[in-house]
Each structure stands twice: as C-alpha cells, then as structure tokens.
Design an enzyme around this catalytic site. Structure first.
Site, mmCIF file in Angstrom:
data_model
loop_
_atom_site.group_PDB
_atom_site.id
_atom_site.type_symbol
_atom_site.label_atom_id
_atom_site.label_comp_id
_atom_site.label_asym_id
_atom_site.label_seq_id
_atom_site.Cartn_x
_atom_site.Cartn_y
_atom_site.Cartn_z
ATOM 1 N N HIS A 295 7.251 2.078 5.680
ATOM 2 C CA HIS A 295 6.574 1.124 6.575
ATOM 3 C C HIS A 295 6.047 -0.109 5.823
ATOM 4 O O HIS A 295 6.451 -1.238 6.153
ATOM 5 C CB HIS A 295 5.488 1.845 7.389
ATOM 6 C CG HIS A 295 4.519 0.952 8.082
ATOM 7 N ND1 HIS A 295 4.888 0.038 9.044
ATOM 8 C CD2 HIS A 295 3.174 0.803 7.943
ATOM 9 C CE1 HIS A 295 3.814 -0.625 9.471
ATOM 10 N NE2 HIS A 295 2.761 -0.170 8.809
ATOM 11 N N HIS B 281 -1.048 -2.948 2.595
ATOM 12 C CA HIS B 281 -1.927 -3.147 3.750
ATOM 13 C C HIS B 281 -2.520 -1.867 4.344
ATOM 14 O O HIS B 281 -3.580 -1.916 4.968
ATOM 15 C CB HIS B 281 -1.233 -3.981 4.848
ATOM 16 C CG HIS B 281 -0.313 -3.204 5.737
ATOM 17 N ND1 HIS B 281 1.009 -2.990 5.461
ATOM 18 C CD2 HIS B 281 -0.538 -2.582 6.925
ATOM 19 C CE1 HIS B 281 1.559 -2.277 6.425
ATOM 20 N NE2 HIS B 281 0.640 -2.009 7.334
ATOM 21 N N ASP B 282 -1.856 -0.723 4.172
ATOM 22 C CA ASP B 282 -2.414 0.527 4.713
ATOM 23 C C ASP B 282 -3.007 1.437 3.630
ATOM 24 O O ASP B 282 -3.415 2.560 3.948
ATOM 25 C CB ASP B 282 -1.341 1.292 5.512
ATOM 26 C CG ASP B 282 -1.180 0.778 6.947
ATOM 27 O OD1 ASP B 282 -2.186 0.307 7.534
ATOM 28 O OD2 ASP B 282 -0.053 0.845 7.484
ATOM 29 N N GLU C 158 -6.909 1.846 4.308
ATOM 30 C CA GLU C 158 -7.153 2.504 5.599
ATOM 31 C C GLU C 158 -6.708 3.971 5.584
ATOM 32 O O GLU C 158 -7.359 4.831 6.183
ATOM 33 C CB GLU C 158 -6.381 1.744 6.688
ATOM 34 C CG GLU C 158 -6.836 2.039 8.094
ATOM 35 C CD GLU C 158 -6.170 1.095 9.092
ATOM 36 O OE1 GLU C 158 -6.403 -0.126 9.009
ATOM 37 O OE2 GLU C 158 -5.404 1.584 9.945
ATOM 38 N N ASP C 159 -5.641 4.269 4.912
ATOM 39 C CA ASP C 159 -5.002 5.592 5.058
ATOM 40 C C ASP C 159 -4.955 6.458 3.806
ATOM 41 O O ASP C 159 -4.444 7.584 3.863
ATOM 42 C CB ASP C 159 -3.554 5.418 5.556
ATOM 43 C CG ASP C 159 -3.486 4.833 6.958
ATOM 44 O OD1 ASP C 159 -4.484 4.944 7.692
ATOM 45 O OD2 ASP C 159 -2.450 4.258 7.313
ATOM 46 N N ASP D 206 3.169 -6.326 10.707
ATOM 47 C CA ASP D 206 2.797 -4.916 10.914
ATOM 48 C C ASP D 206 3.069 -4.515 12.368
ATOM 49 O O ASP D 206 3.696 -3.479 12.656
ATOM 50 C CB ASP D 206 1.311 -4.763 10.570
ATOM 51 C CG ASP D 206 0.800 -3.325 10.561
ATOM 52 O OD1 ASP D 206 1.597 -2.395 10.339
ATOM 53 O OD2 ASP D 206 -0.425 -3.149 10.751
#
Ligand SMILES: Nc1nc2c(ncn2[C@@H]2O[C@H](COP(=O)(O)OP(=O)(O)O)[C@@H](OP(=O)(O)OP(=O)(O)O)[C@H]2O)c(=O)[nH]1
Ligand SMILES: [Mn+2]
Length: 175
Positions: free
Chosen positions: A34, A60-61, A64-65, A121
């Site tokens: 992704h 980018h994630d 957050e993840d 995204d």
C-alpha cells in the site's frame, strides 16, 4: 546521502516497520504494497518529484499503524518528512467516528505536501476497494467508505489535477 539512497533507506525502514502487517483483502497482501503503491501513484500519475513528499508517502501509515514515533522519523529523515507524516496521521486514541469526522474537517487546512499524500492514499484505497472487498466488509460499508472519502477529497481539491480527475472517475462510477 543522495536522493536515491535516501528513498531506498525510506522504503527499507517502512518495510521493516510494516513487516508483520497484512492488508484486509482475502489474499492478505503484505501491507507494504500500500505505501509503495501510494508513492507510485504520486510519481507515475501525479508527476510529483518532491523527495520529501515521496518519503512521506512511503512512511504515511508507519506512525498510525506500527510502533513508529514521529520523533523516530524526525531523527532518521528530518523535520520536513516528519511534519508531513504527522499531518497525515490520525490520532488512534480518538474514537473511530471522531477520527473520520476530523479527516473531513481538517483536510482543507493541510499543507500542499500532506494533501498530495492524502489524495494518493484515498485513490489507492478506493481502487483497492473496487479490486477486492476487505474481509468482513458488506456492500453498505464499502459504499459508506466511498461517500466519506469523497467528503475528505472535497477538502483536498486544487492540489493535483490528475489525481483529482482519477478520484472523480471513481466517484462518478458509484453514482
Ligand atoms: N480498501 C482497502 N483498505 C484497506 C485494506 N487493508 C487495509 N486497509 C486500510 O483500511 C483503512 C480503511 O478502513 P477503515 O475501517 O475505514 O479504517 P480503520 O482501518 O482506521 O478502522 C485504510 O486506512 P488508511 O490508509 O489509513 O486510510 P484512511 O481510510 O484512514 O484514509 C486502508 O489503508 C484493503 O484490503 N482494502
Ligand atoms: Mn494509507
């Protein structure tokens, strides 16, 4: 470090951080597909060549993840990249409905760099939804994601014509 080495270093960092994570599709695609795909949308379709934006797309994630912190990104990749990643990171301490509402409310206030990452995204995730339904999602949840994403994209407009046009094609096909 040269631009190419930096980009490879960034992809390697994200691959390690996301190594245990899978997408929600039935095939359980490696999650790293992704962020790499988001960066590729920016280069190939958005014609973006700002290294910091591409690095932020790759990363980018991660905050957050995964266990990654903004501090860690700042130390490794500098203030500019860390700033963009921070702008596109949802606060996972908030309830989901609040996070979703805040994405709509805050989209117009983001920097151009963060808007580019967010457009790519959303474009990746919506195409991915058309490709395969995530495990456990019913048609209503898919259509609500499309509706919500279109509201977020409203606040990101005027940033990249090509990406916005590709998003519009997806939204029109759902009408
Ligand atoms: N379409 C799709 N999405 C998947 C898949 N696997 C994981 N995801 C991720 O799921 C998120 C969307 O699902 P939601 O239920 O709305 O959000 P949640 O993960 O925060 O609970 C996206 O997060 P995000 O990238 O942070 O973006 P955003 O939706 O928060 O903007 C997307 O990347 C998949 O197979 N297909
Ligand atoms: Mn994402």
């Amino acid at each position: 470090m040269g631009d190419l080495s930096l980009l490879v270093e960034t992809v390697n960092f994200a691959a390690i951080k996301h190594k245990a994570q899978r997408r929600k599709d039935p095939e359980k695609t490696p999650y790293i597909n992704h962020p790499i795909g988001v960066a590729r949308i920016l280069t190939e379709e958005g014609k973006v060549n700002d290294l910091s934006v591409l690095q932020a797309a790759i990363l980018h994630d991660t905050v957050e993840d995964t266990d990654t912190t903004i501090e860690e990104i700042k130390e490794k990749f500098g203030d500019k990249v860390a700033g963009i990643v921070a702008e596109v990171t949802d606060d996972k301490h908030l309830p989901k409905s609040e996070r979703k509402r805040l994405q709509i409310e805050n989209a117009p206030k983001k920097s151009k760099e963060a808007k580019l990452v967010k457009l790519a995204d959303k474009l990746y995730n919506l195409r991915d939804l058309n490709r395969a339904t995530p495990s456990g999602w019913n048609p209503k949840r898919v259509s609500e994601y499309f509706k919500w994403a279109s509201l977020v994209v409203e606040g990101l407009r005027g940033t990249n014509h090509q990406l916005e046009e590709e998003l519009d094609k997806l939204f029109e096909s759902k009408e």
